[in-house]
Design a protein around this motif. Structure first.
Motif, PDB file in Angstrom:
ATOM      1  N   THR A   1      13.144  18.844 -24.911  1.00  0.00           N
ATOM      2  CA  THR A   1      12.434  18.268 -23.767  1.00  0.00           C
ATOM      3  C   THR A   1      13.446  17.454 -22.972  1.00  0.00           C
ATOM      4  OG1 THR A   1      10.463  17.045 -23.065  1.00  0.00           O
ATOM      5  CG2 THR A   1      11.638  16.171 -24.981  1.00  0.00           C
TER       6      THR A   1
ATOM      7  N   ASN B   1      11.293  12.343 -21.104  1.00  0.00           N
ATOM      8  CA  ASN B   1      10.138  12.648 -21.954  1.00  0.00           C
ATOM      9  C   ASN B   1      10.403  12.223 -23.394  1.00  0.00           C
ATOM     10  OD1 ASN B   1       8.775  13.783 -19.819  1.00  0.00           O
ATOM     11  ND2 ASN B   1       9.028  15.901 -20.496  1.00  0.00           N
TER      12      ASN B   1
ATOM     13  N   SER C   1       0.518  16.404 -36.470  1.00  0.00           N
ATOM     14  CA  SER C   1       0.681  17.832 -36.168  1.00  0.00           C
ATOM     15  C   SER C   1       1.320  18.555 -37.345  1.00  0.00           C
ATOM     16  CB  SER C   1       1.561  18.029 -34.923  1.00  0.00           C
ATOM     17  OG  SER C   1       0.959  17.434 -33.797  1.00  0.00           O
TER      18      SER C   1
ATOM     19  N   GLY D   1       4.430  23.598 -32.596  1.00  0.00           N
ATOM     20  CA  GLY D   1       4.604  23.289 -31.172  1.00  0.00           C
ATOM     21  C   GLY D   1       3.286  23.229 -30.430  1.00  0.00           C
ATOM     22  N   THR D   2       2.392  24.178 -30.705  1.00  0.00           N
ATOM     23  CA  THR D   2       1.077  24.220 -30.055  1.00  0.00           C
ATOM     24  C   THR D   2       0.273  22.966 -30.394  1.00  0.00           C
ATOM     25  OG1 THR D   2       1.102  26.629 -30.148  1.00  0.00           O
ATOM     26  CG2 THR D   2      -1.040  25.585 -29.826  1.00  0.00           C
TER      27      THR D   2
ATOM     28  N   LYS E   1       1.906  19.741 -28.764  1.00  0.00           N
ATOM     29  CA  LYS E   1       1.603  19.631 -27.326  1.00  0.00           C
ATOM     30  C   LYS E   1       0.189  19.097 -27.120  1.00  0.00           C
ATOM     31  CE  LYS E   1       4.570  23.257 -25.529  1.00  0.00           C
ATOM     32  NZ  LYS E   1       4.700  24.318 -24.552  1.00  0.00           N
ATOM     33  N   SER E   2      -0.742  19.611 -27.885  1.00  0.00           N
ATOM     34  CA  SER E   2      -2.139  19.201 -27.776  1.00  0.00           C
ATOM     35  C   SER E   2      -2.301  17.711 -28.079  1.00  0.00           C
ATOM     36  CB  SER E   2      -2.981  20.050 -28.739  1.00  0.00           C
ATOM     37  OG  SER E   2      -4.278  19.524 -28.845  1.00  0.00           O
TER      38      SER E   2
ATOM     39  N   LYS F   1      -0.574  15.477 -25.361  1.00  0.00           N
ATOM     40  CA  LYS F   1      -1.383  15.459 -24.143  1.00  0.00           C
ATOM     41  C   LYS F   1      -2.590  14.542 -24.326  1.00  0.00           C
ATOM     42  CE  LYS F   1      -3.179  18.483 -20.599  1.00  0.00           C
ATOM     43  NZ  LYS F   1      -3.086  19.837 -20.059  1.00  0.00           N
TER      44      LYS F   1
ATOM     45  N   ASP G   1       3.887  16.285 -22.510  1.00  0.00           N
ATOM     46  CA  ASP G   1       3.686  17.385 -23.462  1.00  0.00           C
ATOM     47  C   ASP G   1       4.529  18.608 -23.128  1.00  0.00           C
ATOM     48  OD1 ASP G   1       2.241  18.032 -21.182  1.00  0.00           O
ATOM     49  OD2 ASP G   1       0.632  19.016 -22.281  1.00  0.00           O
ATOM     50  N   ALA G   2       5.505  18.452 -22.228  1.00  0.00           N
ATOM     51  CA  ALA G   2       6.415  19.549 -21.889  1.00  0.00           C
ATOM     52  C   ALA G   2       7.516  19.602 -22.939  1.00  0.00           C
ATOM     53  CB  ALA G   2       6.993  19.350 -20.487  1.00  0.00           C
ATOM     54  N   VAL G   3       7.141  20.045 -24.146  1.00  0.00           N
ATOM     55  CA  VAL G   3       8.078  20.099 -25.268  1.00  0.00           C
ATOM     56  C   VAL G   3       8.099  21.510 -25.843  1.00  0.00           C
ATOM     57  CG1 VAL G   3       7.757  17.660 -25.859  1.00  0.00           C
ATOM     58  CG2 VAL G   3       6.321  19.377 -26.948  1.00  0.00           C
ATOM     59  N   THR G   4       9.254  21.908 -26.364  1.00  0.00           N
ATOM     60  CA  THR G   4       9.408  23.211 -27.004  1.00  0.00           C
ATOM     61  C   THR G   4      10.052  23.012 -28.361  1.00  0.00           C
ATOM     62  OG1 THR G   4       9.780  24.219 -24.832  1.00  0.00           O
ATOM     63  CG2 THR G   4      10.408  25.524 -26.762  1.00  0.00           C
TER      64      THR G   4
END
Length: 173
Positions: A42, A46, A63, A119-120, A123-124, A127, A133-136
């Motif tokens: 990111t 961020n 997570s 990752g999914t 992000k949730s 957010k 939440d612009a993370v990979t």
């Protein structure tokens, strides 16, 4: 039996919660401790916002626990690649967050195969917490089992050394 009761018809073993089994053998799956690291890409702004917020670290912990099905004991998150470099030291590097997890599990979960799911979920949760939440998630390292040291052996060597030193000093008088 361990608590003084008599078992009927089988072997009695003490179970984890202090109950005894009757008529069969009870074994407990022992949880082992593992460590792993996740690399999350990111921007530095961020990464700083997430790392400097307790809710950001909690999003990582929760997570990881949910996706991997493990009990997280410790999470350390820090920015990576975000230090200012002098012109001489310029290099390309991934910017973002490095998250170190220490967790317990009865089985060796292939956490390194679940980066996308992690990752999914991350992000949730970011957010929902009002964080960027612009993370990979780039990768999750293969888990490393943490062996617990044998305490008596660890304490034995220094104690023996001390005894020998005292004995040697006494003999030299």
């Amino acid at each position: 039996a361990a608590n003084g009761t008599t078992a009927k018809g089988g072997t009695t073993t003490m179970a984890a919660n202090g109950t005894t089994a009757k008529g069969g053998t009870t074994t407990m799956a022992t949880k082992k401790t593992y460590t792993t690291s996740a690399t999350v890409e990111t921007t530095c702004s961020n990464a700083t916002a997430i790392v400097n917020n307790a809710t950001g670290e909690k999003a990582f912990t929760d997570s990881f626990a949910k996706v991997m099905g493990v009990t997280v004991k410790d999470t350390k998150v820090e920015t990576m690649g975000c230090r200012r470099l002098t012109n001489k030291n310029r290099r390309l590097s991934t910017t973002g967050i490095k998250a170190d997890f220490t967790y317990e599990s009865a089985t060796n979960v292939a956490v390194d195969q679940k980066a996308s799911d992690f990752g999914t979920e991350l992000k949730s949760r970011l957010k929902a917490a009002g964080l960027p939440d612009a993370v990979t998630v780039q990768k999750i390292e293969a888990p490393m089992e943490q062996k617990t040291p044998d305490v008596s052996a660890a304490l034995g060597a220094p104690a023996t050394l001390l005894s020998v030193a005292i004995l040697s000093a006494g003999i030299s008088w």
